[in-house]
Design an enzyme around this catalytic site. Structure first.
Site, PDB file in Angstrom:
ATOM      1  N   ARG A 157       0.854  -1.143   0.182  1.00 44.29           N
ATOM      2  CA  ARG A 157      -0.145  -0.056  -0.010  1.00 44.29           C
ATOM      3  C   ARG A 157       0.730   1.115   0.190  1.00 44.29           C
ATOM      4  O   ARG A 157       0.341   2.183   0.500  1.00 44.29           O
ATOM      5  CB  ARG A 157      -1.107  -0.039   1.312  1.00 44.29           C
ATOM      6  CG  ARG A 157      -2.027  -1.078   1.076  1.00 44.29           C
ATOM      7  CD  ARG A 157      -3.147  -0.571   0.270  1.00 44.29           C
ATOM      8  NE  ARG A 157      -4.286  -1.426   0.139  1.00 44.29           N
ATOM      9  CZ  ARG A 157      -5.318  -1.465   0.975  1.00 44.29           C
ATOM     10  NH1 ARG A 157      -5.437  -0.492   1.679  1.00 44.29           N
ATOM     11  NH2 ARG A 157      -6.246  -2.320   1.124  1.00 44.29           N
TER      12      ARG A 157
ATOM     13  N   ASP B  72      -6.772  -2.693  -7.563  1.00 41.87           N
ATOM     14  CA  ASP B  72      -7.049  -3.097  -6.233  1.00 41.87           C
ATOM     15  C   ASP B  72      -7.450  -4.896  -6.555  1.00 41.87           C
ATOM     16  O   ASP B  72      -7.732  -5.177  -7.804  1.00 41.87           O
ATOM     17  CB  ASP B  72      -8.487  -2.571  -5.669  1.00 41.87           C
ATOM     18  CG  ASP B  72      -8.823  -3.001  -4.502  1.00 41.87           C
ATOM     19  OD1 ASP B  72      -8.220  -2.185  -3.325  1.00 41.87           O
ATOM     20  OD2 ASP B  72      -9.624  -3.819  -4.099  1.00 41.87           O
TER      21      ASP B  72
ATOM     22  N   TYR C 127     -14.798 -11.773   0.183  1.00 42.73           N
ATOM     23  CA  TYR C 127     -15.330 -10.323  -0.268  1.00 42.73           C
ATOM     24  C   TYR C 127     -16.601 -10.805  -1.091  1.00 42.73           C
ATOM     25  O   TYR C 127     -17.597  -9.938  -0.833  1.00 42.73           O
ATOM     26  CB  TYR C 127     -14.469  -9.416  -0.985  1.00 42.73           C
ATOM     27  CG  TYR C 127     -13.381  -8.844   0.070  1.00 42.73           C
ATOM     28  CD1 TYR C 127     -13.575  -7.783   0.790  1.00 42.73           C
ATOM     29  CD2 TYR C 127     -11.942  -9.274  -0.029  1.00 42.73           C
ATOM     30  CE1 TYR C 127     -12.952  -7.298   1.583  1.00 42.73           C
ATOM     31  CE2 TYR C 127     -11.083  -8.907   0.657  1.00 42.73           C
ATOM     32  CZ  TYR C 127     -11.529  -7.633   1.714  1.00 42.73           C
ATOM     33  OH  TYR C 127     -10.641  -7.203   2.369  1.00 42.73           O
TER      34      TYR C 127
ATOM     35  N   ARG D  26      -6.471  11.484  -6.083  1.00 38.57           N
ATOM     36  CA  ARG D  26      -7.795  10.781  -5.984  1.00 38.57           C
ATOM     37  C   ARG D  26      -9.026  11.833  -6.247  1.00 38.57           C
ATOM     38  O   ARG D  26      -9.831  11.463  -6.791  1.00 38.57           O
ATOM     39  CB  ARG D  26      -7.990  10.027  -4.636  1.00 38.57           C
ATOM     40  CG  ARG D  26      -9.224   9.081  -4.657  1.00 38.57           C
ATOM     41  CD  ARG D  26      -9.073   8.526  -3.284  1.00 38.57           C
ATOM     42  NE  ARG D  26      -9.568   9.727  -2.226  1.00 38.57           N
ATOM     43  CZ  ARG D  26      -9.936   9.201  -0.927  1.00 38.57           C
ATOM     44  NH1 ARG D  26      -9.849   7.848  -0.723  1.00 38.57           N
ATOM     45  NH2 ARG D  26     -10.043  10.118   0.034  1.00 38.57           N
TER      46      ARG D  26
ATOM     47  N   ARG E  60      -3.307   6.889   1.108  1.00 38.22           N
ATOM     48  CA  ARG E  60      -3.960   8.040   1.441  1.00 38.22           C
ATOM     49  C   ARG E  60      -3.076   8.693   2.547  1.00 38.22           C
ATOM     50  O   ARG E  60      -3.295   9.828   2.961  1.00 38.22           O
ATOM     51  CB  ARG E  60      -5.158   7.593   2.378  1.00 38.22           C
ATOM     52  CG  ARG E  60      -6.444   7.407   1.447  1.00 38.22           C
ATOM     53  CD  ARG E  60      -7.603   6.680   2.182  1.00 38.22           C
ATOM     54  NE  ARG E  60      -7.198   5.362   2.479  1.00 38.22           N
ATOM     55  CZ  ARG E  60      -8.072   4.465   2.922  1.00 38.22           C
ATOM     56  NH1 ARG E  60      -9.231   5.024   3.358  1.00 38.22           N
ATOM     57  NH2 ARG E  60      -7.637   3.167   3.155  1.00 38.22           N
TER      58      ARG E  60
HETATM   59  O1  CP3 Z   1       0.236  -1.567  -2.635  1.00 36.63           O
HETATM   60  C1  CP3 Z   1      -0.136  -0.672  -3.407  1.00 36.63           C
HETATM   61  O2  CP3 Z   1       0.254   0.753  -3.118  1.00 36.63           O
HETATM   62  C2  CP3 Z   1      -0.873  -0.907  -4.459  1.00 36.63           C
HETATM   63  C3  CP3 Z   1      -2.446  -0.633  -4.538  1.00 36.63           C
HETATM   64  C4  CP3 Z   1      -3.296  -1.582  -3.829  1.00 36.63           C
HETATM   65  C5  CP3 Z   1      -4.606  -1.237  -3.233  1.00 36.63           C
HETATM   66  N1  CP3 Z   1      -5.249  -2.360  -2.808  1.00 36.63           N
HETATM   67  C6  CP3 Z   1      -4.935   0.227  -3.335  1.00 36.63           C
HETATM   68  C7  CP3 Z   1      -6.184   0.421  -2.331  1.00 36.63           C
HETATM   69  C8  CP3 Z   1      -3.351  -2.816  -3.304  1.00 36.63           C
HETATM   70  C9  CP3 Z   1      -2.016  -4.099  -3.681  1.00 36.63           C
HETATM   71  C10 CP3 Z   1      -4.292  -3.238  -2.726  1.00 36.63           C
HETATM   72  C11 CP3 Z   1      -4.606  -4.687  -2.520  1.00 36.63           C
HETATM   73  C12 CP3 Z   1      -5.801  -4.957  -1.541  1.00 36.63           C
HETATM   74  N2  CP3 Z   1      -7.310  -4.409  -1.773  1.00 36.63           N
HETATM   75  C13 CP3 Z   1      -5.900  -6.172  -0.714  1.00 36.63           C
HETATM   76  C14 CP3 Z   1      -4.780  -6.946  -0.365  1.00 36.63           C
HETATM   77  C15 CP3 Z   1      -3.763  -6.280   0.539  1.00 36.63           C
HETATM   78  C16 CP3 Z   1      -4.160  -6.034   1.745  1.00 36.63           C
HETATM   79  O3  CP3 Z   1      -4.509  -4.882   2.274  1.00 36.63           O
HETATM   80  O4  CP3 Z   1      -4.438  -7.038   2.541  1.00 36.63           O
HETATM   81  C17 CP3 Z   1      -7.232  -6.103  -0.082  1.00 36.63           C
HETATM   82  C18 CP3 Z   1      -7.963  -6.898   1.151  1.00 36.63           C
HETATM   83  C19 CP3 Z   1      -7.964  -4.995  -0.900  1.00 36.63           C
HETATM   84  C20 CP3 Z   1      -9.620  -4.584  -0.720  1.00 36.63           C
HETATM   85  C21 CP3 Z   1      -9.672  -3.446  -0.097  1.00 36.63           C
HETATM   86  N3  CP3 Z   1      -9.458  -2.166  -1.133  1.00 36.63           N
HETATM   87  C22 CP3 Z   1     -10.247  -2.764   1.027  1.00 36.63           C
HETATM   88  C23 CP3 Z   1     -10.385  -3.730   2.080  1.00 36.63           C
HETATM   89  C24 CP3 Z   1     -10.123  -1.318   0.991  1.00 36.63           C
HETATM   90  C25 CP3 Z   1     -10.498  -0.511   1.865  1.00 36.63           C
HETATM   91  C26 CP3 Z   1      -9.440  -0.409   2.950  1.00 36.63           C
HETATM   92  C27 CP3 Z   1      -9.264   0.979   3.394  1.00 36.63           C
HETATM   93  O5  CP3 Z   1      -8.132   1.162   3.764  1.00 36.63           O
HETATM   94  O6  CP3 Z   1      -9.968   1.753   3.287  1.00 36.63           O
HETATM   95  C28 CP3 Z   1      -9.672  -1.135  -0.267  1.00 36.63           C
HETATM   96  C29 CP3 Z   1      -9.306   0.263  -0.831  1.00 36.63           C
HETATM   97  C30 CP3 Z   1      -8.026   0.583  -1.402  1.00 36.63           C
HETATM   98  N4  CP3 Z   1      -7.252  -0.045  -2.036  1.00 36.63           N
HETATM   99  C31 CP3 Z   1      -7.477   2.015  -1.042  1.00 36.63           C
HETATM  100  C32 CP3 Z   1      -5.977   1.845  -1.723  1.00 36.63           C
HETATM  101  C33 CP3 Z   1      -5.155   3.092  -1.943  1.00 36.63           C
HETATM  102  C34 CP3 Z   1      -8.073   3.219  -0.361  1.00 36.63           C
HETATM  103  C35 CP3 Z   1      -8.883   3.744  -0.936  1.00 36.63           C
HETATM  104  C36 CP3 Z   1      -9.164   5.056  -1.055  1.00 36.63           C
HETATM  105  O7  CP3 Z   1      -8.423   5.844  -1.434  1.00 36.63           O
HETATM  106  O8  CP3 Z   1      -9.998   5.724  -0.511  1.00 36.63           O
END
Ligand code: CP3
Length: 380
Positions: free
Chosen positions: A52, A102, A179, A65, A56
């Site tokens: 990640r 994602d 999910y 964003r 944010r």
């Molecule tokens: O690592 C990176 O920088 C690459 C981008 C990346 C995102 N999601 C961007 C993201 C990667 C590799 C993921 C993988 C992902 N997504 C996983 C597996 C990794 C982990 O963290 O366990 C999972 C379970 C998801 C599903 C997902 N997407 C969730 C549960 C959420 C919300 C969580 C939160 O922090 O709010 C997301 C949204 C998400 N994916 C964001 C980002 C930057 C936040 C969205 C935003 O900008 O509001």
């Protein structure tokens, strides 16, 4: 990189139909430290990236964003997805970039209607509830169903211009299924566990379709220019020992067997990250992956002793340390480096993704500490 023992014959990649579509210029990598560490080859320092890393906690991410409108529109906008991928690399000396996307793009492409509710995480309009829902699910064809992901990979490779390798990724079938079945983030996984114990055959049908989709998805990312791929098995750790083997690991093994493991004359390493999966490291090493990602609950020293002769290890600082003072971050980095010890096969990372509340200056402390404190472990 010279490791050829695991490379697949050329016909293998031809079978997937991606050869000849390569549009990426085969530039020499300026920094291949990450690829070397994954291949357990000598490096000058321990490479580092953060799960990640685009997100944010960076003000420039929040600005981009809002320019895109929302998170999914950002993922689907080639230019802006490329921009946020590069943002952390402009600030810090990370040794890899990760595609901005994602894991839930696959269920979205399957028609589940992904959307994000501020403060609540991902949700699906059409979660999987019945046998008919599973029946309706079609294996994705990435070129047709998720072209925006491949466009982003190509654009990022162009912009990186050989500076550091690009990581592509997917969720594991089990993690995606949780999910899809729950319809939203959950702490208890009630419905998913009901499927494990009450409808295992139906769950296997769903996981099979997901595994075939992930194979196509990752191979398409590799063909578009991803130089490493990581499988995120974020929820493997909630399963019992036998259920993990049957419902999560078996499908990741199948995926790894179906991946094109060589592109542009180089190995394409596969990293498998099961959060909470420390007890299964030996089985993870047996899947044919090149590296295992560790969360902070596993000792790096123990992990190396158990599987370090077979695979590389990635991890594993608790992301919460990034809220501690600089000296505490440096002490923890030093402790983890000492745990792995001298020699090759360690990629530094957090044990899970960085959270939005982190001060960007602390990230610099972390990255610089890894680079500086790791040199003695590699010298000579
Ligand atoms: O690592 C990176 O920088 C690459 C981008 C990346 C995102 N999601 C961007 C993201 C990667 C590799 C993921 C993988 C992902 N997504 C996983 C597996 C990794 C982990 O963290 O366990 C999972 C379970 C998801 C599903 C997902 N997407 C969730 C549960 C959420 C919300 C969580 C939160 O922090 O709010 C997301 C949204 C998400 N994916 C964001 C980002 C930057 C936040 C969205 C935003 O900008 O509001």
């Amino acid at each position: 990189m010279r490791r050829t023992s695991k490379s697949l014959p050329r016909e293998r990649s031809a079978r997937f139909g991606y050869l000849g579509r390569q549009t990426v210029n085969m530039t020499q990598l300026k920094n291949d430290t990450f690829l070397r560490a994954l291949a357990r080859q000598p490096v000058d320092y321990t490479p580092v990236w953060m799960m990640r890393q685009a997100g944010r906690y960076l003000p420039e991410y929040r600005a981009t964003r809002s320019q895109a409108g929302d998170f999914l529109s950002l993922c689907k906008n080639t230019e802006l997805a490329c921009e946020v991928t590069l943002q952390p690399l402009r600030r810090y000396a990370m040794d890899a970039a990760i595609l901005f996307s994602d894991i839930l793009t696959i269920p979205d492409a399957m028609g589940l209607g992904l959307h994000f509710v501020e403060g609540e995480g991902p949700k699906f309009h059409n979660p999987i509830r019945t046998a008919a829902d599973v029946e309706r699910i079609q294996v994705i064809e990435t070129q047709q169903d998720l072209p925006y992901v491949l466009d982003a990979v190509r654009a990022i490779r162009r912009e990186l211009n050989g500076s550091v390798p690009l990581i592509g990724f997917s969720g594991s079938p089990w993690t995606l299924a949780t999910y899809m079945i729950e319809g939203a983030s959950t702490r208890e996984f009630k419905r998913s566990k009901e499927w494990v114990y009450n409808s295992p055959e139906l769950l296997h049908q769903l996981l099979d379709k997901l595994a075939l989709s992930v194979i196509d998805y990752l191979n398409a990312q590799i063909a578009a220019g991803a130089q490493v791929v990581q499988i995120f098995d974020t929820w493997g750790g909630i399963l019992s020992d036998s259920a993990y083997q049957e419902f999560s690991l078996a499908y990741m093994r199948k995926i790894i067997a179906g991946l094109v493991r060589e592109a542009e004359g180089r190995q394409v390493p596969v990293i498998l990250f099961t959060k909470g999966g420390g007890q299964w490291l030996e089985s993870i090493a047996d899947t044919g992956c090149d590296a295992a990602g560790l969360d902070w609950s596993t000792s790096m020293a123990d992990a190396r002793q158990r599987v370090g002769g077979r695979i590389a290890l990635q991890g594993n600082m608790d992301p919460a340390l990034l809220r501690a003072p600089a000296a505490a971050i440096e002490a923890e980095v030093a402790r983890i480096l000492a745990g792995f010890g001298r020699g090759e096969g360690h990629v530094f990372n957090l044990g899970h993704g960085i959270t939005p509340d982190i001060d960007p200056d602390r990230v610099r402390v972390f990255i610089d500490a890894v680079h500086e404190l790791s040199r003695p472990y590699h010298a000579g």
